[in-house]
Design a protein around this motif. Structure first.
Motif, PDB file in Angstrom:
ATOM      1  N   THR A 110       0.798  -1.227   0.000  1.00 20.70           N
ATOM      2  CA  THR A 110       0.000   0.000   0.000  1.00 20.70           C
ATOM      3  C   THR A 110       0.832   1.280   0.000  1.00 20.70           C
ATOM      4  O   THR A 110       0.279   2.365  -0.144  1.00 20.70           O
ATOM      5  N   GLY A 111       2.132   1.184   0.202  1.00 21.11           N
ATOM      6  CA  GLY A 111       2.995   2.367   0.175  1.00 21.11           C
ATOM      7  C   GLY A 111       2.687   3.363   1.278  1.00 21.11           C
ATOM      8  O   GLY A 111       2.834   4.570   1.100  1.00 21.11           O
ATOM      9  N   GLN A 112       2.301   2.884   2.440  1.00 23.18           N
ATOM     10  CA  GLN A 112       1.868   3.790   3.508  1.00 23.18           C
ATOM     11  C   GLN A 112       3.022   4.310   4.367  1.00 23.18           C
ATOM     12  O   GLN A 112       4.050   3.683   4.514  1.00 23.18           O
ATOM     13  N   TRP A 113       2.790   5.482   4.942  1.00 26.81           N
ATOM     14  CA  TRP A 113       3.727   6.114   5.876  1.00 26.81           C
ATOM     15  C   TRP A 113       3.473   5.652   7.304  1.00 26.81           C
ATOM     16  O   TRP A 113       4.377   5.619   8.118  1.00 26.81           O
ATOM     17  N   ILE A 114       2.214   5.387   7.626  1.00 25.51           N
ATOM     18  CA  ILE A 114       1.798   5.092   8.999  1.00 25.51           C
ATOM     19  C   ILE A 114       1.438   3.614   9.133  1.00 25.51           C
ATOM     20  O   ILE A 114       0.575   3.116   8.412  1.00 25.51           O
ATOM     21  N   GLU A 115       2.090   2.938  10.087  1.00 23.83           N
ATOM     22  CA  GLU A 115       1.736   1.553  10.409  1.00 23.83           C
ATOM     23  C   GLU A 115       0.822   1.572  11.627  1.00 23.83           C
ATOM     24  O   GLU A 115       1.071   2.316  12.580  1.00 23.83           O
ATOM     25  N   GLU A 154       3.897  16.247  10.571  1.00 22.42           N
ATOM     26  CA  GLU A 154       3.449  16.550   9.202  1.00 22.42           C
ATOM     27  C   GLU A 154       2.869  15.309   8.529  1.00 22.42           C
ATOM     28  O   GLU A 154       1.810  15.361   7.908  1.00 22.42           O
ATOM     29  N   ARG A 155       3.528  14.178   8.671  1.00 22.99           N
ATOM     30  CA  ARG A 155       3.059  12.936   8.048  1.00 22.99           C
ATOM     31  C   ARG A 155       1.767  12.435   8.695  1.00 22.99           C
ATOM     32  O   ARG A 155       0.871  11.940   8.015  1.00 22.99           O
ATOM     33  N   VAL A 156       1.674  12.573  10.004  1.00 25.57           N
ATOM     34  CA  VAL A 156       0.483  12.133  10.719  1.00 25.57           C
ATOM     35  C   VAL A 156      -0.720  12.987  10.328  1.00 25.57           C
ATOM     36  O   VAL A 156      -1.810  12.454  10.064  1.00 25.57           O
ATOM     37  N   GLY A 161      -4.495  12.371   7.849  1.00 28.19           N
ATOM     38  CA  GLY A 161      -5.854  12.633   8.301  1.00 28.19           C
ATOM     39  C   GLY A 161      -6.085  12.593   9.794  1.00 28.19           C
ATOM     40  O   GLY A 161      -7.226  12.617  10.254  1.00 28.19           O
ATOM     41  N   PHE A 162      -5.016  12.544  10.577  1.00 26.26           N
ATOM     42  CA  PHE A 162      -5.168  12.533  12.033  1.00 26.26           C
ATOM     43  C   PHE A 162      -4.931  13.928  12.599  1.00 26.26           C
ATOM     44  O   PHE A 162      -4.272  14.764  11.986  1.00 26.26           O
ATOM     45  N   ASN A 163      -5.466  14.158  13.788  1.00 22.26           N
ATOM     46  CA  ASN A 163      -5.375  15.446  14.453  1.00 22.26           C
ATOM     47  C   ASN A 163      -4.393  15.347  15.620  1.00 22.26           C
ATOM     48  O   ASN A 163      -4.695  14.699  16.624  1.00 22.26           O
TER      49      ASN A 163
END
Length: 184
Positions: free
Chosen positions: A104-109, A138-140, A144-146
């Motif tokens: 999925t090429g994701q930044w967040i696990e 910045e990545r978080v 879409g997270f706050n």
């Protein structure tokens, strides 16, 4: 001995070294704080989990805790496990240094454990200039997270707190360089 004092003792013994090193920021330093040594120590991990979880119980409530790999990995795991044992499970997540090269090429696990737009804490083992923390934030937020809390086990007191404040966040820490060096 109280838990905070004991954790400080372990940090001094396992994580603090007086020697010349080049930091992630590229700066040269005459001391090194490798919190992984403490966070991967059984008692150290337990104490980190309890003390950092207690920090999160006050103030703005969070639905997840994460930070940049590799320094934050054992810390957020300890916090998540402690929160579960306390009956208030807070899932952990990890921010990659670069997106996953396959799948999925994701930044967040760990993102599937969080609802979209969740209020989260971003955590670091050691803050120096704040650069790694700000990249993680910045990545978080891009995912879409706050980000509502920013925490670190140790603040080296080298401008990171000010950089993070300049970006609109308050850094909360368990220890400062001064705390660690106080009795050494």
């Amino acid at each position: 001995m109280d838990e905070r004092s004991r954790l400080l003792e372990i940090l001094r013994e396992k994580s603090y070294e007086k020697k010349k090193v080049i930091l992630t920021s590229g700066r040269e330093s005459d001391f090194y704080i490798d919190c992984r040594q403490t966070a991967l120590h059984a008692e150290g991990a337990c104490l980190i989990g309890r003390l950092m979880y207690n920090m999160l119980k006050t103030g703005k409530k969070v639905e997840g805790v994460g930070g940049p790999t590799l320094g934050a990995d054992p810390i957020v795991t300890a916090i998540s496990m402690t929160s579960y044992m306390e009956g208030n499970p807070i899932p952990a997540f990890i921010v990659r240094k670069e997106p996953k090269g396959h799948g999925t090429g994701q930044w967040i696990e760990g993102r599937k454990n969080l609802r979209e737009g969740a209020d989260v804490a971003v955590m670091e083992d050691v803050v120096t200039t704040g650069g790694s923390m700000l990249k993680a934030i910045e990545r978080v937020t891009a995912d879409g997270f706050n980000v509502v809390r920013v925490l670190s086990l140790v603040d080296r007191e080298e401008g990171g707190r000010e950089s993070i404040k300049g970006a609109g966040y308050e850094l909360e820490v368990l220890f400062t360089k001064k705390d660690i060096e106080e009795k050494i």
